[in-house]
Motif scaffolding. Structure first.
Motif, mmCIF file in Angstrom:
data_model
loop_
_atom_site.group_PDB
_atom_site.id
_atom_site.type_symbol
_atom_site.label_atom_id
_atom_site.label_comp_id
_atom_site.label_asym_id
_atom_site.label_seq_id
_atom_site.Cartn_x
_atom_site.Cartn_y
_atom_site.Cartn_z
ATOM 1 N N ARG A 149 0.834 -1.200 0.000
ATOM 2 C CA ARG A 149 0.000 0.000 0.000
ATOM 3 C C ARG A 149 0.873 1.257 0.000
ATOM 4 N NH1 ARG A 149 -5.317 0.657 2.275
ATOM 5 N NH2 ARG A 149 -5.085 -1.374 3.283
ATOM 6 N N THR A 150 2.035 1.165 0.637
ATOM 7 C CA THR A 150 2.924 2.310 0.771
ATOM 8 C C THR A 150 3.742 2.571 -0.488
ATOM 9 O OG1 THR A 150 3.115 1.833 3.143
ATOM 10 C CG2 THR A 150 4.756 3.318 2.197
ATOM 11 N N ALA A 151 4.286 1.505 -1.102
ATOM 12 C CA ALA A 151 5.252 1.718 -2.184
ATOM 13 C C ALA A 151 5.084 0.776 -3.362
ATOM 14 C CB ALA A 151 6.676 1.588 -1.626
ATOM 15 N N GLY A 152 4.047 -0.041 -3.370
ATOM 16 C CA GLY A 152 3.844 -0.956 -4.485
ATOM 17 C C GLY A 152 3.139 -0.286 -5.648
ATOM 18 N N ASP A 153 3.158 -0.950 -6.791
ATOM 19 C CA ASP A 153 2.526 -0.416 -7.990
ATOM 20 C C ASP A 153 1.719 -1.528 -8.648
ATOM 21 O OD1 ASP A 153 1.838 1.276 -10.083
ATOM 22 O OD2 ASP A 153 3.656 0.841 -11.228
ATOM 23 N N GLY A 154 0.448 -1.278 -8.891
ATOM 24 C CA GLY A 154 -0.393 -2.284 -9.527
ATOM 25 C C GLY A 154 -1.184 -3.088 -8.514
ATOM 26 N N SER A 155 -1.682 -4.230 -8.965
ATOM 27 C CA SER A 155 -2.574 -5.037 -8.127
ATOM 28 C C SER A 155 -1.859 -5.711 -6.965
ATOM 29 C CB SER A 155 -3.254 -6.115 -8.986
ATOM 30 O OG SER A 155 -2.296 -7.069 -9.429
ATOM 31 N N GLY A 156 -0.601 -6.088 -7.174
ATOM 32 C CA GLY A 156 0.124 -6.805 -6.130
ATOM 33 C C GLY A 156 -0.371 -8.211 -5.896
ATOM 34 N N VAL A 201 7.661 -10.867 -6.309
ATOM 35 C CA VAL A 201 8.829 -11.613 -6.792
ATOM 36 C C VAL A 201 8.505 -13.102 -6.826
ATOM 37 C CG1 VAL A 201 10.495 -9.901 -5.968
ATOM 38 C CG2 VAL A 201 9.777 -11.743 -4.447
ATOM 39 N N ALA A 202 9.437 -13.872 -7.393
ATOM 40 C CA ALA A 202 9.265 -15.321 -7.556
ATOM 41 C C ALA A 202 7.979 -15.638 -8.305
ATOM 42 C CB ALA A 202 9.294 -16.027 -6.197
ATOM 43 N N PHE A 215 3.008 -16.170 -4.910
ATOM 44 C CA PHE A 215 4.208 -15.430 -5.257
ATOM 45 C C PHE A 215 4.722 -14.722 -4.008
ATOM 46 C CE2 PHE A 215 2.090 -14.908 -9.652
ATOM 47 C CZ PHE A 215 2.600 -16.129 -10.081
ATOM 48 N N GLY A 216 5.946 -14.204 -4.087
ATOM 49 C CA GLY A 216 6.537 -13.536 -2.938
ATOM 50 C C GLY A 216 6.388 -12.022 -3.000
ATOM 51 N N VAL A 217 6.680 -11.376 -1.891
ATOM 52 C CA VAL A 217 6.687 -9.916 -1.807
ATOM 53 C C VAL A 217 8.051 -9.480 -1.286
ATOM 54 C CG1 VAL A 217 5.645 -7.864 -0.790
ATOM 55 C CG2 VAL A 217 4.210 -9.849 -1.319
ATOM 56 N N LEU A 218 8.699 -8.580 -2.020
ATOM 57 C CA LEU A 218 9.977 -8.010 -1.615
ATOM 58 C C LEU A 218 9.768 -6.550 -1.258
ATOM 59 C CD1 LEU A 218 13.124 -8.064 -1.414
ATOM 60 C CD2 LEU A 218 13.145 -7.407 -3.833
ATOM 61 N N ALA A 219 10.207 -6.161 -0.077
ATOM 62 C CA ALA A 219 10.090 -4.759 0.357
ATOM 63 C C ALA A 219 11.476 -4.223 0.688
ATOM 64 C CB ALA A 219 9.187 -4.648 1.580
ATOM 65 N N GLU A 220 11.754 -2.997 0.270
ATOM 66 C CA GLU A 220 12.985 -2.303 0.640
ATOM 67 C C GLU A 220 12.642 -1.267 1.706
ATOM 68 O OE1 GLU A 220 15.228 -0.836 -2.655
ATOM 69 O OE2 GLU A 220 14.889 -2.661 -3.850
ATOM 70 N N ILE A 221 13.335 -1.347 2.833
ATOM 71 C CA ILE A 221 12.999 -0.558 4.016
ATOM 72 C C ILE A 221 14.236 0.187 4.492
ATOM 73 C CG2 ILE A 221 12.165 -0.714 6.397
ATOM 74 C CD1 ILE A 221 10.841 -3.426 5.526
#
Length: 229
Positions: A149-156, A201-202, A215-221
């Protein structure tokens, strides 16, 4: 580091198999704890929900408190997941102690807790809205940043029958049910906890076979106190 519980023999014949979560780190795991999560009392009996050891696994490494979880799976299991996210919030707050307290005029130190995993719940469900501070559960409230919700783009979408043959075989609708949450990052020194990017990701098979129905979720913090490797 892994934490999990045994599956019943009538569900999985290999009684040595454990169901749980793993945390991988570049740094030593300083401590870890496995928590078995409950289910909703009085809910319609469900053999799957009652048999599987739904869990929260906590690992502390390099000053990070990382929590990984797996919640009850079916769309109809919302009552169980609401109980489980309430338990998760209580466990995280107990583990963190006073490290996330906000004192007027001061900036908090260090990263907030990181919570991730397979929540099996869509963003507009009560259980996810509760974690995002958008509703209460039994009068209790909390707040975590949803990285997507903070930094993703698209449906996720992490469970997508159009892109994943395992999902197509299950005949379920496309949904975002896997998350990285970051505890309240408000006024932290060095903007610790700010989510700057989130990606699915994946999601592409390397050898012709996808690894999972998720699928996976990658977050950069942002992590200003990150130690050298």
């Amino acid at each position: 580091m892994f934490g999990g519980g045994h599956l019943p023999a009538d569900m999985w014949p290999d009684t040595t198999t454990l169901f749980g979560s793993a945390v991988l780190s570049c740094w030593p795991i300083e401590e870890s704890q496995y928590h078995r999560l409950g289910t909703a009392p009085g809910a319609t009996p469900d053999p799957l929900v009652e048999a599987v050891p739904w869990e929260l696994f906590h690992a502390r490494t390099a000053g990070i408190d990382l929590f990984s979880t797996h919640l009850a799976p079916a769309p109809s299991h919302g009552a169980h997941r609401r109980v489980q996210v309430s338990e998760i919030d209580r466990i995280i707050k107990a583990a963190r102690g006073d490290r996330d307290e906000q004192r007027f005029g001061e900036r908090r130190q260090g990263l907030p807790p990181i919570l991730c995993g397979d929540f099996n719940a869509e963003p507009d469900s009560d259980e996810i809205r509760y974690l995002c501070g958008l509703t209460d559960l039994d009068g209790e409230t909390t707040f975590y940043l949803d990285a997507w919700r903070t930094a993703g783009d698209g449906s996720g979408y992490t469970n997508d029958w159009q892109a994943n043959p395992y999902c197509a075989a299950l005949n379920v609708h496309r949904k975002r049910i896997d998350y990285v949450f970051v505890g309240d990052a408000f006024v932290r020194r060095g903007n610790a906890g700010r989510v700057v990017d989130a990606r699915v990701v994946a999601d592409e098979p390397i050898t012709g076979i996808v690894a999972s129905d998720h699928f996976g979720v990658l977050a950069e913090i942002v992590w200003p106190d990150r130690p050298s490797e």
